[in-house]
Design an enzyme around this catalytic site. Structure first.
Site, PDB file in Angstrom:
ATOM      1  CG  HIS A 134     -20.830 -66.115  30.045  1.00 20.60           C
ATOM      2  ND1 HIS A 134     -21.128 -66.455  31.373  1.00 20.60           N
ATOM      3  CD2 HIS A 134     -19.470 -66.678  29.868  1.00 20.60           C
ATOM      4  CE1 HIS A 134     -20.156 -67.112  31.638  1.00 20.60           C
ATOM      5  NE2 HIS A 134     -19.242 -67.343  30.842  1.00 20.60           N
ATOM      6  CG  LEU A 159     -13.649 -73.383  33.496  1.00 23.04           C
ATOM      7  CD1 LEU A 159     -14.478 -74.566  34.310  1.00 23.04           C
ATOM      8  CD2 LEU A 159     -13.167 -73.895  32.492  1.00 23.04           C
TER       9      LEU A 159
END
Length: 333
Positions: A216, A108
């Site tokens: 991820h 992020l």
């Protein structure tokens, strides 16, 4: 897509600049994480939070100051809240004269880095992060998944544990954080198998992380196309300073490069060890975590030697960081 630094598209580090600005990702949030910014640095922080509230469409300023832990557990809330706090911290430091050699963000945090480098506007970053959080939350709702931190075992051993397990489900390395910490993402049952395998292999500690989704890993691939649609709606400009991608460990070559990497980032591992290695090649002698928490500070301290490593998550630390930056010859132009 492999990114390479080109002098024609990305400016070189400023003469004498010697810091890497590191922007944290999800997991760094905490109750009251922006209170010190608005109390001690209102001139720099308040405009950022006003703009963040308008861009995100929620009261981030309230959530980041008086919100309790439960307010920050939803992925679609956590991500813009961390972004806002990190951007306000950046503005405090920038106003004080901070000029790093390069910027980088952990997951992020890459959106914060792109705003700091002038690649994205604040408004675009919040629109993208809000959509990203919504899509990730959707995956979390229908997937029994999570993330597992493995401490005290080489990354290669963790990779083997993921590859050699016998059960069904996804278990993939999601974060290469430092030489002693690797994070695995995937289905809960598969993570249980990996946990048993790495303990047998000699891991010192195995921790199930408090995150809202299996970030991820390939479980996020299903939302790439929808996120790409959102990415296509926004302008990505040239970088005013080098941005080291956590997907490749190399500097972005262009705004278009950033767009493609943000799409890939959803299902690709965070290669933070490569980011720190790239910063060393830039000649970084100081590492400053810009935003809440001290997660990246810990990674840097365990990875780089004879370097100044600082965080900014409270009033004392941000003031100490500003003093240290000003004292470091060559850090400021």
């Amino acid at each position: 897509m492999t990114s390479t630094m080109t002098s024609a598209t990305v400016p070189p580090p400023a003469p004498g600049a010697a810091s890497l600005a590191m922007f944290p990702g999800q997991g760094s949030q905490r109750a009251g994480m922006a209170a010190h910014l608005l109390e001690h640095h209102p001139g720099a922080a308040e405009p950022i939070f006003r703009a963040a509230d308008a861009a995100a469409g929620i009261e981030l300023s309230r959530l980041c100051v008086t919100g309790v832990k439960g307010d920050l557990t939803r992925t679609d809330i956590t991500q813009p809240a961390v972004l806002a706090t990190s951007l306000a911290t950046w503005e405090v430091l920038r106003t004080a004269g901070f000029r790093p050699a390069a910027v980088a963000g952990h997951s992020l945090g890459e959106f914060t880095a792109l705003v700091a480098a002038g690649v994205l506007t604040l408004e675009s970053a919040f629109a993208l992060v809000r959509r990203r959080g919504e899509l990730m939350a959707r995956v979390a709702e229908r997937t029994d998944g999570g993330m597992l931190a493995v401490i005290g075992l080489p990354a290669a051993a963790v990779e083997r544990a993921c590859a050699e397990r016998g059960g069904a489900g996804v278990a993939e390395v999601a974060n290469y954080n430092d030489a002693r910490q690797t994070v695995v993402s995937g289905h809960r049952a598969a993570l249980d198998e990996v946990a048993e395998a790495v303990r047998t292999a000699g891991a010192e500690k195995v921790v199930l992380l408090e995150v809202g989704a299996p970030f991820h890993c390939s479980l996020m691939a299903e939302i790439e196309a929808e996120f790409a649609d959102e990415l296509a709606r926004h302008t990505f400009g040239p970088a005013r300073l080098p941005v080291i991608s956590s997907v490749t460990g190399a500097a972005l070559a262009s705004g278009a490069d950033a767009r493609g990497l943000l799409r890939r980032q959803l299902a690709c591992p965070v290669r933070w060890t490569d980011v720190l290695a790239a910063a060393e090649r830039y000649g970084a002698t100081a590492y400053l975590e810009v935003g809440p928490g001290r997660v990246l500070t810990g990674f840097a301290k365990r990875t780089v030697e004879n370097r100044t490593v600082l965080s900014t998550g409270d009033a004392r630390r941000i003031d100490a960081a500003i003093r240290e930056i000003r004292d470091q010859e060559g850090t400021l132009p």
